[in-house]
Design a protein around this motif. Sequence first.
Motif, PDB file in Angstrom:
ATOM      1  N   GLU A  36       1.137  -1.303  -0.442  1.00 20.25           N
ATOM      2  CA  GLU A  36       0.326  -0.158   0.390  1.00 20.25           C
ATOM      3  C   GLU A  36       1.119   0.844  -0.213  1.00 20.25           C
ATOM      4  O   GLU A  36       0.598   2.158  -0.586  1.00 20.25           O
ATOM      5  N   GLU A  37       2.127   0.864   1.053  1.00 21.85           N
ATOM      6  CA  GLU A  37       2.673   2.150   0.833  1.00 21.85           C
ATOM      7  C   GLU A  37       2.951   2.496  -0.883  1.00 21.85           C
ATOM      8  O   GLU A  37       3.203   3.822  -1.187  1.00 21.85           O
ATOM      9  N   LYS A  38       3.766   1.393  -1.269  1.00 22.87           N
ATOM     10  CA  LYS A  38       4.459   1.571  -2.876  1.00 22.87           C
ATOM     11  C   LYS A  38       3.161   2.053  -3.576  1.00 22.87           C
ATOM     12  O   LYS A  38       3.834   2.984  -4.722  1.00 22.87           O
ATOM     13  N   THR A  39       1.985   1.351  -2.839  1.00 19.68           N
ATOM     14  CA  THR A  39       0.373   2.517  -4.585  1.00 19.68           C
ATOM     15  C   THR A  39       0.617   3.586  -4.375  1.00 19.68           C
ATOM     16  O   THR A  39       0.662   4.358  -5.279  1.00 19.68           O
ATOM     17  N   ARG A  40       0.701   4.034  -2.764  1.00 19.45           N
ATOM     18  CA  ARG A  40       0.690   5.482  -2.174  1.00 19.45           C
ATOM     19  C   ARG A  40       1.739   6.163  -3.351  1.00 19.45           C
ATOM     20  O   ARG A  40       2.128   7.400  -3.694  1.00 19.45           O
ATOM     21  N   ALA A  41       3.066   6.017  -2.757  1.00 17.99           N
ATOM     22  CA  ALA A  41       4.437   6.673  -3.850  1.00 17.99           C
ATOM     23  C   ALA A  41       3.635   6.970  -4.999  1.00 17.99           C
ATOM     24  O   ALA A  41       4.249   7.713  -5.957  1.00 17.99           O
ATOM     25  N   VAL A  42       3.210   6.317  -5.668  1.00 16.48           N
ATOM     26  CA  VAL A  42       3.158   5.833  -6.965  1.00 16.48           C
ATOM     27  C   VAL A  42       2.257   6.346  -7.245  1.00 16.48           C
ATOM     28  O   VAL A  42       2.286   7.235  -8.555  1.00 16.48           O
ATOM     29  N   ILE A  43       1.327   7.155  -6.798  1.00 19.26           N
ATOM     30  CA  ILE A  43       0.026   7.424  -7.525  1.00 19.26           C
ATOM     31  C   ILE A  43       0.461   8.773  -6.926  1.00 19.26           C
ATOM     32  O   ILE A  43       0.017  10.547  -7.888  1.00 19.26           O
ATOM     33  N   ARG A  44       1.254   9.347  -6.240  1.00 19.70           N
ATOM     34  CA  ARG A  44       1.283  10.662  -5.785  1.00 19.70           C
ATOM     35  C   ARG A  44       2.444  10.871  -7.471  1.00 19.70           C
ATOM     36  O   ARG A  44       2.312  12.545  -7.207  1.00 19.70           O
ATOM     37  N   LYS A  45       3.720  10.255  -7.455  1.00 25.03           N
ATOM     38  CA  LYS A  45       4.291  10.311  -8.756  1.00 25.03           C
ATOM     39  C   LYS A  45       3.581  11.208  -9.579  1.00 25.03           C
ATOM     40  O   LYS A  45       4.112  11.861 -10.179  1.00 25.03           O
ATOM     41  N   GLN A  46       2.402  10.298 -10.335  1.00 19.30           N
ATOM     42  CA  GLN A  46       2.241  10.760 -11.076  1.00 19.30           C
ATOM     43  C   GLN A  46       1.626  11.645 -11.341  1.00 19.30           C
ATOM     44  O   GLN A  46       1.184  12.061 -12.204  1.00 19.30           O
ATOM     45  N   LEU A  47       0.927  12.218 -10.288  1.00 18.17           N
ATOM     46  CA  LEU A  47       0.097  13.147  -9.963  1.00 18.17           C
ATOM     47  C   LEU A  47       0.793  14.176  -9.951  1.00 18.17           C
ATOM     48  O   LEU A  47       0.280  15.837 -10.900  1.00 18.17           O
ATOM     49  N   ASP A  48       1.873  14.710 -10.211  1.00 16.19           N
ATOM     50  CA  ASP A  48       3.366  15.236  -9.836  1.00 16.19           C
ATOM     51  C   ASP A  48       3.595  15.183 -11.042  1.00 16.19           C
ATOM     52  O   ASP A  48       4.131  16.077 -11.426  1.00 16.19           O
ATOM     53  N   GLN A  78      -2.883  16.784  -4.679  1.00 10.65           N
ATOM     54  CA  GLN A  78      -2.428  16.709  -5.576  1.00 10.65           C
ATOM     55  C   GLN A  78      -3.041  16.930  -6.636  1.00 10.65           C
ATOM     56  O   GLN A  78      -2.766  17.161  -7.767  1.00 10.65           O
ATOM     57  N   VAL A  79      -4.363  16.478  -6.763  1.00  7.65           N
ATOM     58  CA  VAL A  79      -5.706  16.250  -7.095  1.00  7.65           C
ATOM     59  C   VAL A  79      -5.792  17.909  -7.437  1.00  7.65           C
ATOM     60  O   VAL A  79      -6.357  17.915  -9.192  1.00  7.65           O
ATOM     61  N   VAL A  80      -5.862  18.655  -7.105  1.00  8.22           N
ATOM     62  CA  VAL A  80      -6.650  19.903  -7.024  1.00  8.22           C
ATOM     63  C   VAL A  80      -5.466  20.670  -7.963  1.00  8.22           C
ATOM     64  O   VAL A  80      -6.290  21.437  -9.070  1.00  8.22           O
ATOM     65  N   LYS A  81      -4.411  19.997  -8.062  1.00 11.11           N
ATOM     66  CA  LYS A  81      -4.046  21.486  -9.012  1.00 11.11           C
ATOM     67  C   LYS A  81      -3.890  20.896 -10.449  1.00 11.11           C
ATOM     68  O   LYS A  81      -3.729  20.720 -11.371  1.00 11.11           O
ATOM     69  N   ASN A  82      -4.521  19.274 -10.628  1.00 14.50           N
ATOM     70  CA  ASN A  82      -5.263  19.523 -11.876  1.00 14.50           C
ATOM     71  C   ASN A  82      -6.535  19.257 -12.514  1.00 14.50           C
ATOM     72  O   ASN A  82      -6.774  18.838 -13.868  1.00 14.50           O
ATOM     73  N   VAL A  83      -7.030  20.519 -11.592  1.00 19.05           N
ATOM     74  CA  VAL A  83      -8.107  20.626 -12.237  1.00 19.05           C
ATOM     75  C   VAL A  83      -8.021  21.724 -13.455  1.00 19.05           C
ATOM     76  O   VAL A  83      -8.942  21.721 -13.993  1.00 19.05           O
ATOM     77  N   ALA A  84      -7.207  22.345 -13.781  1.00 19.26           N
ATOM     78  CA  ALA A  84      -7.091  23.395 -14.981  1.00 19.26           C
ATOM     79  C   ALA A  84      -6.580  22.342 -16.396  1.00 19.26           C
ATOM     80  O   ALA A  84      -6.032  22.637 -17.434  1.00 19.26           O
ATOM     81  N   SER A  85      -6.210  21.085 -16.560  1.00 21.87           N
ATOM     82  CA  SER A  85      -5.796  20.357 -17.167  1.00 21.87           C
ATOM     83  C   SER A  85      -6.824  20.228 -18.335  1.00 21.87           C
ATOM     84  O   SER A  85      -7.638  20.626 -18.372  1.00 21.87           O
ATOM     85  N   PRO A  86      -5.359  20.574 -19.441  1.00 23.25           N
ATOM     86  CA  PRO A  86      -6.764  20.679 -21.031  1.00 23.25           C
ATOM     87  C   PRO A  86      -6.904  19.062 -21.827  1.00 23.25           C
ATOM     88  O   PRO A  86      -7.571  19.367 -22.868  1.00 23.25           O
ATOM     89  N   SER A  87      -6.723  17.909 -20.772  1.00 18.76           N
ATOM     90  CA  SER A  87      -7.265  16.991 -21.187  1.00 18.76           C
ATOM     91  C   SER A  87      -8.533  16.901 -20.537  1.00 18.76           C
ATOM     92  O   SER A  87      -9.329  16.922 -19.475  1.00 18.76           O
ATOM     93  N   LEU A  88      -9.732  16.169 -21.226  1.00 21.12           N
ATOM     94  CA  LEU A  88     -10.976  15.980 -21.003  1.00 21.12           C
ATOM     95  C   LEU A  88     -11.155  15.289 -19.494  1.00 21.12           C
ATOM     96  O   LEU A  88     -12.167  15.792 -19.511  1.00 21.12           O
ATOM     97  N   GLU A  89     -10.016  14.182 -19.904  1.00 22.61           N
ATOM     98  CA  GLU A  89     -11.139  12.974 -19.773  1.00 22.61           C
ATOM     99  C   GLU A  89      -9.966  13.537 -18.284  1.00 22.61           C
ATOM    100  O   GLU A  89     -10.725  12.607 -17.022  1.00 22.61           O
ATOM    101  N   ILE A  90      -8.948  13.464 -18.376  1.00 18.00           N
ATOM    102  CA  ILE A  90      -8.247  13.875 -16.822  1.00 18.00           C
ATOM    103  C   ILE A  90      -9.249  15.141 -15.980  1.00 18.00           C
ATOM    104  O   ILE A  90      -9.914  15.130 -14.477  1.00 18.00           O
ATOM    105  N   ARG A  91      -9.882  15.718 -16.793  1.00 18.78           N
ATOM    106  CA  ARG A  91     -11.116  17.065 -15.949  1.00 18.78           C
ATOM    107  C   ARG A  91     -12.233  16.250 -15.180  1.00 18.78           C
ATOM    108  O   ARG A  91     -12.352  16.568 -14.324  1.00 18.78           O
ATOM    109  N   LYS A  92     -12.674  15.597 -16.283  1.00 17.30           N
ATOM    110  CA  LYS A  92     -13.423  14.811 -15.621  1.00 17.30           C
ATOM    111  C   LYS A  92     -13.845  14.043 -14.363  1.00 17.30           C
ATOM    112  O   LYS A  92     -14.204  13.980 -13.310  1.00 17.30           O
ATOM    113  N   LEU A  93     -12.351  13.343 -14.072  1.00 15.50           N
ATOM    114  CA  LEU A  93     -12.178  12.296 -13.491  1.00 15.50           C
ATOM    115  C   LEU A  93     -11.523  12.833 -12.044  1.00 15.50           C
ATOM    116  O   LEU A  93     -12.180  13.125 -10.925  1.00 15.50           O
TER     117      LEU A  93
END
Length: 649
Positions: A36-48, A78-93
């Motif tokens: 679980e710790e490894k998964t959390r680290a991977v998700i944070r890295k991907q979001l940034d 980390q998620v809030v920083k992606n609210v203005a993403s140009p990708s429509l799929e990312i913004r929906k999620l």
Amino acid sequence: MRLQETFSEHTRDLAIARGSGGGYLDSTGAGSTVGEEKTRAVIRKQLDSSSDREKLDAMKKLVALISKGRNASEYFAQVVKNVASPSLEIRKLVYIYLLRYAEAEPDLALLSINTFQKDLADSNPVIRAMALRVLSGIRVPMIGSIVVLAIKKCAADVSPYVRKTAALAIPKCYELDNSHLPALIQIITTLLRDRSPVSLGSVAVAFEAVCPTRLDLLHPHYRRLCRILVDLDEWGQVELMNLLLRYARTMLPRPGMGGSEGVTGEEEGKDEDMDKDVKLLLDSVEPVFQSRNPAVILGATKVIFYAAPPSYWPKFVHPLMRLLTTSREVERVVLVDLLIITKRAPELFAPYYTRFLARADDLTQVKKDKIRLLLRVLTSDSYAAILRELIYYADDLDEGVASEAILAIGRCATRLPESVQHCLTALMTMIKSRYDTVVSSAVMVLKYLVQTQLSTQTPILSASTSQSPLSIIAHLARRIDDIKHPQARACVLWLAGQYAATDERGPGPEGIADWAPDVLRKLAKSFGQEAPLVKLQTVTLAAKLYVLSPADKTLGLLSQYVFTLARYDENYDIRDRGRMLSSLLAGVGLNVNGISAEERGGVVLRREQVKLVLFEGKSGIVEEKTSFFGKCGVLLLNYMTLKLFPFHR
């Protein structure tokens, strides 16, 4: 026009639940702590990350966690920083994530408020709607004005889905800050002009939450709302029907409410004279009975029952009967509504009594409701079958159900004279049961029937020897040893004392039935082992029998013995009852403590006065009305208590 606002609709294009996306649901399950710790680290890295592909992959994992009920709030920053993403799929999620956690993290959500306002002008209506939902979900009063402006803008949107979202945001804004009420009412007034069935159901929700008393706003729109009712989605129909019903009952003339004994010519004439707006509502609701949603059918039934004359009521009988077989949960709700309806119109459902028979696996409350319904729809044609069912339910393992069934048998006897013989036979058989609850309930019902007959002279019981009230009391008195339940024994003792007087000379003391002294003898023998409730009635029985026949020495000694036992009992209520009654009987001749009436002093009552206190002090128990003599008896008893025992608590 009927867009379904569901999680699957929002994520259909992302293939989270099927195909290649199904792996996200499997890979986010609970595992070891290290994993679980490894998964959390991977998700944070991907979001940034700067790669949209990695951000999309991380958001899919977060939405999969949310769908499985896992807590993913730690990634909010980390998620809030992606609210203005140009990708429509990312913004929906991102919006799906923010909808879940914006209320829990309002301060962080405020950082993206400018982005939310910008998205209100997005070309995609789903993005506009989700931006408004997130904006109205931020629980910070200081942005109330911004939310109101956003709602006002979306209320004029070209998309009915966005207007629906604006209507649902109004109650959130009002709950956050009710000072914006005038502006919100103005927005609701605008939304009421909407002609799209997609948004009108949500407008009804907002109306009920914000301004339920402003029914005047519906004046220009009432007829259009009635006509469009059939085109709304299911839950919108429920809300709009409730709103239109309140409007009709408040603003429109009440239709003629005649008797519910079927449709007569007079009632048909009243239907013709019915207000045209009321008739429009009833005609608009009638097609809704074809819905498969139980809530819609119950809402339509509510409209017909409260707004229509009785001639319209048969329209909801078959739809309600259909709901009884839908599911156990729906059946439980429908039974409650049927109890309300059958209180006014039992004949509507009398032919369908077999649909109310209880099953062995029904819940306790469902069984009780069905027993009450069977009693409501009881008729002279169906009483035999219903009575057999009630007798069967009396053997139920649940004590509450058994008690309810036995009480229903007693009510059956009071309603239908032709069922008295069967009811009495069943109740007398239940006295022999080995279950205390059954015996107690049967004795209570018999007590009620006997007391009703003797107190009100209502011809419930027949005058035959086996079914006369006194013969039933004598039968219960002779079986006092077989009745073990304290409440049942106390009832039998009360009946034995209250109706022991007789004008005939029998084998017992003069003026008393032959079985009454034997009951007192048995209870005096087992006085020490009896429950407090039984002891209280035993002392009262001794006082009543003695005042009826004070000349009998044997009965006097037996009564004196009972009063002596009560005097030294551990329970202070029993001691007080014995002390009060023995003092009350001092003028009749009872001498418990070796002190005569003259030596005792105070007020001494004559025998006739004591009879009035003991036998008439609680008259009218059945009808719950106190007669003049009953009031005199209670006042006299209180007076005697204060005079004889000034130290009494």
